[in-house]
Motif scaffolding. Structure first.
Motif, PDB file in Angstrom:
ATOM      1  N   HIS A  38       0.801  -1.223   0.000  1.00 45.48           N
ATOM      2  CA  HIS A  38       0.000   0.000   0.000  1.00 45.48           C
ATOM      3  C   HIS A  38       0.839   1.281   0.000  1.00 45.48           C
ATOM      4  O   HIS A  38       0.399   2.294  -0.517  1.00 45.48           O
ATOM      5  CB  HIS A  38      -1.024  -0.003   1.140  1.00 45.48           C
ATOM      6  CG  HIS A  38      -0.527   0.519   2.437  1.00 45.48           C
ATOM      7  ND1 HIS A  38       0.218  -0.239   3.312  1.00 45.48           N
ATOM      8  CD2 HIS A  38      -0.662   1.729   2.996  1.00 45.48           C
ATOM      9  CE1 HIS A  38       0.516   0.489   4.356  1.00 45.48           C
ATOM     10  NE2 HIS A  38      -0.008   1.678   4.202  1.00 45.48           N
ATOM     11  N   LEU A  39       2.017   1.241   0.540  1.00 45.50           N
ATOM     12  CA  LEU A  39       2.857   2.449   0.517  1.00 45.50           C
ATOM     13  C   LEU A  39       3.351   2.775  -0.896  1.00 45.50           C
ATOM     14  O   LEU A  39       3.588   3.923  -1.219  1.00 45.50           O
ATOM     15  CB  LEU A  39       4.044   2.294   1.467  1.00 45.50           C
ATOM     16  CG  LEU A  39       3.686   2.241   2.947  1.00 45.50           C
ATOM     17  CD1 LEU A  39       4.937   1.980   3.783  1.00 45.50           C
ATOM     18  CD2 LEU A  39       2.994   3.521   3.386  1.00 45.50           C
ATOM     19  N   HIS A  40       3.470   1.749  -1.726  1.00 44.46           N
ATOM     20  CA  HIS A  40       3.913   1.935  -3.108  1.00 44.46           C
ATOM     21  C   HIS A  40       2.757   2.253  -4.046  1.00 44.46           C
ATOM     22  O   HIS A  40       2.971   2.758  -5.146  1.00 44.46           O
ATOM     23  CB  HIS A  40       4.658   0.693  -3.604  1.00 44.46           C
ATOM     24  CG  HIS A  40       5.841   0.350  -2.753  1.00 44.46           C
ATOM     25  ND1 HIS A  40       7.014   1.081  -2.769  1.00 44.46           N
ATOM     26  CD2 HIS A  40       6.014  -0.627  -1.827  1.00 44.46           C
ATOM     27  CE1 HIS A  40       7.869   0.562  -1.894  1.00 44.46           C
ATOM     28  NE2 HIS A  40       7.288  -0.472  -1.317  1.00 44.46           N
ATOM     29  N   LEU A  41       1.547   1.929  -3.616  1.00 48.82           N
ATOM     30  CA  LEU A  41       0.341   2.172  -4.409  1.00 48.82           C
ATOM     31  C   LEU A  41      -0.687   2.907  -3.543  1.00 48.82           C
ATOM     32  O   LEU A  41      -1.761   2.383  -3.246  1.00 48.82           O
ATOM     33  CB  LEU A  41      -0.251   0.849  -4.911  1.00 48.82           C
ATOM     34  CG  LEU A  41       0.644  -0.031  -5.776  1.00 48.82           C
ATOM     35  CD1 LEU A  41       0.005  -1.390  -6.008  1.00 48.82           C
ATOM     36  CD2 LEU A  41       0.915   0.654  -7.108  1.00 48.82           C
ATOM     37  N   PRO A  42      -0.368   4.138  -3.117  1.00 49.18           N
ATOM     38  CA  PRO A  42      -1.226   4.813  -2.135  1.00 49.18           C
ATOM     39  C   PRO A  42      -2.637   5.109  -2.622  1.00 49.18           C
ATOM     40  O   PRO A  42      -3.542   5.266  -1.809  1.00 49.18           O
ATOM     41  CB  PRO A  42      -0.462   6.102  -1.836  1.00 49.18           C
ATOM     42  CG  PRO A  42       0.403   6.332  -3.021  1.00 49.18           C
ATOM     43  CD  PRO A  42       0.756   4.962  -3.529  1.00 49.18           C
ATOM     44  N   GLU A  43      -2.844   5.181  -3.928  1.00 50.15           N
ATOM     45  CA  GLU A  43      -4.186   5.478  -4.437  1.00 50.15           C
ATOM     46  C   GLU A  43      -5.078   4.239  -4.513  1.00 50.15           C
ATOM     47  O   GLU A  43      -6.287   4.341  -4.662  1.00 50.15           O
ATOM     48  CB  GLU A  43      -4.096   6.146  -5.814  1.00 50.15           C
ATOM     49  CG  GLU A  43      -3.681   5.238  -6.952  1.00 50.15           C
ATOM     50  CD  GLU A  43      -2.178   4.931  -7.045  1.00 50.15           C
ATOM     51  OE1 GLU A  43      -1.787   4.236  -7.986  1.00 50.15           O
ATOM     52  OE2 GLU A  43      -1.402   5.378  -6.185  1.00 50.15           O
ATOM     53  N   TRP A  44      -4.494   3.065  -4.364  1.00 49.57           N
ATOM     54  CA  TRP A  44      -5.252   1.819  -4.488  1.00 49.57           C
ATOM     55  C   TRP A  44      -6.012   1.505  -3.206  1.00 49.57           C
ATOM     56  O   TRP A  44      -5.614   1.899  -2.116  1.00 49.57           O
ATOM     57  CB  TRP A  44      -4.325   0.657  -4.834  1.00 49.57           C
ATOM     58  CG  TRP A  44      -3.993   0.613  -6.293  1.00 49.57           C
ATOM     59  CD1 TRP A  44      -3.083   1.393  -6.951  1.00 49.57           C
ATOM     60  CD2 TRP A  44      -4.579  -0.225  -7.274  1.00 49.57           C
ATOM     61  NE1 TRP A  44      -3.072   1.086  -8.282  1.00 49.57           N
ATOM     62  CE2 TRP A  44      -3.987   0.088  -8.514  1.00 49.57           C
ATOM     63  CE3 TRP A  44      -5.550  -1.220  -7.226  1.00 49.57           C
ATOM     64  CZ2 TRP A  44      -4.343  -0.562  -9.691  1.00 49.57           C
ATOM     65  CZ3 TRP A  44      -5.895  -1.866  -8.404  1.00 49.57           C
ATOM     66  CH2 TRP A  44      -5.288  -1.530  -9.622  1.00 49.57           C
ATOM     67  N   ARG A  45      -7.107   0.774  -3.366  1.00 47.06           N
ATOM     68  CA  ARG A  45      -7.935   0.314  -2.262  1.00 47.06           C
ATOM     69  C   ARG A  45      -8.140  -1.195  -2.397  1.00 47.06           C
ATOM     70  O   ARG A  45      -7.921  -1.766  -3.455  1.00 47.06           O
ATOM     71  CB  ARG A  45      -9.308   1.007  -2.271  1.00 47.06           C
ATOM     72  CG  ARG A  45      -9.250   2.534  -2.229  1.00 47.06           C
ATOM     73  CD  ARG A  45      -8.659   3.018  -0.913  1.00 47.06           C
ATOM     74  NE  ARG A  45      -8.673   4.464  -0.793  1.00 47.06           N
ATOM     75  CZ  ARG A  45      -7.629   5.263  -1.004  1.00 47.06           C
ATOM     76  NH1 ARG A  45      -6.480   4.743  -1.387  1.00 47.06           N
ATOM     77  NH2 ARG A  45      -7.716   6.550  -0.838  1.00 47.06           N
ATOM     78  N   LEU A  46      -8.601  -1.804  -1.333  1.00 49.31           N
ATOM     79  CA  LEU A  46      -8.923  -3.228  -1.326  1.00 49.31           C
ATOM     80  C   LEU A  46     -10.355  -3.374  -0.828  1.00 49.31           C
ATOM     81  O   LEU A  46     -10.699  -2.842   0.232  1.00 49.31           O
ATOM     82  CB  LEU A  46      -7.968  -3.996  -0.412  1.00 49.31           C
ATOM     83  CG  LEU A  46      -8.247  -5.479  -0.166  1.00 49.31           C
ATOM     84  CD1 LEU A  46      -8.240  -6.283  -1.463  1.00 49.31           C
ATOM     85  CD2 LEU A  46      -7.235  -6.047   0.828  1.00 49.31           C
ATOM     86  N   THR A  47     -11.187  -4.051  -1.595  1.00 48.79           N
ATOM     87  CA  THR A  47     -12.575  -4.284  -1.198  1.00 48.79           C
ATOM     88  C   THR A  47     -12.827  -5.784  -1.128  1.00 48.79           C
ATOM     89  O   THR A  47     -12.568  -6.506  -2.085  1.00 48.79           O
ATOM     90  CB  THR A  47     -13.559  -3.646  -2.207  1.00 48.79           C
ATOM     91  OG1 THR A  47     -13.364  -2.231  -2.197  1.00 48.79           O
ATOM     92  CG2 THR A  47     -14.990  -3.960  -1.841  1.00 48.79           C
ATOM     93  N   PHE A  48     -13.310  -6.208   0.030  1.00 46.49           N
ATOM     94  CA  PHE A  48     -13.738  -7.583   0.218  1.00 46.49           C
ATOM     95  C   PHE A  48     -15.257  -7.611   0.108  1.00 46.49           C
ATOM     96  O   PHE A  48     -15.939  -6.749   0.660  1.00 46.49           O
ATOM     97  CB  PHE A  48     -13.340  -8.108   1.601  1.00 46.49           C
ATOM     98  CG  PHE A  48     -11.870  -8.329   1.778  1.00 46.49           C
ATOM     99  CD1 PHE A  48     -11.245  -9.437   1.220  1.00 46.49           C
ATOM    100  CD2 PHE A  48     -11.103  -7.436   2.505  1.00 46.49           C
ATOM    101  CE1 PHE A  48      -9.889  -9.656   1.396  1.00 46.49           C
ATOM    102  CE2 PHE A  48      -9.747  -7.643   2.684  1.00 46.49           C
ATOM    103  CZ  PHE A  48      -9.132  -8.755   2.123  1.00 46.49           C
TER     104      PHE A  48
END
Length: 85
Positions: A38-48
């Motif tokens: 997540h630090l390398h892809l700060p704009e990304w999210r994870l949805t379960f």
């Protein structure tokens, strides 16, 4: 069956994980991997998205996953969706 679509011109790229909240489905591994990147892809999210099948042990597993996200510092970037009828 009810499906809700969420769109936004500023929507964040999102990893989507579809599986019931049952140990052995791998959500813990996906969450660990997301916490590492997540630090390398700060704009990304994870949805379960999944259900607990009405089982207390599965609700407890979901709670453990949510605590895991908090401890990893990614809870603000993780969404937890259930199934709707």
């Amino acid at each position: 069956e009810h499906v809700t679509h969420v769109t936004s011109p500023r929507a964040h790229p999102t990893f989507l994980y579809l599986a019931n909240y049952t140990e052995g489905k791998g959500q813990d591994h996906a969450l660990s991997a997301f916490a590492k990147i997540h630090l390398h892809l700060p704009e990304w999210r994870l949805t379960f998205a999944g259900g607990d099948l009405g089982q207390p042990k599965n609700r407890n597993y979901l709670l453990r996953l949510q605590r895991m996200a908090e401890q990893a510092g990614v809870s603000s970037k993780v969404a937890w969706l259930g199934f709707t009828k």
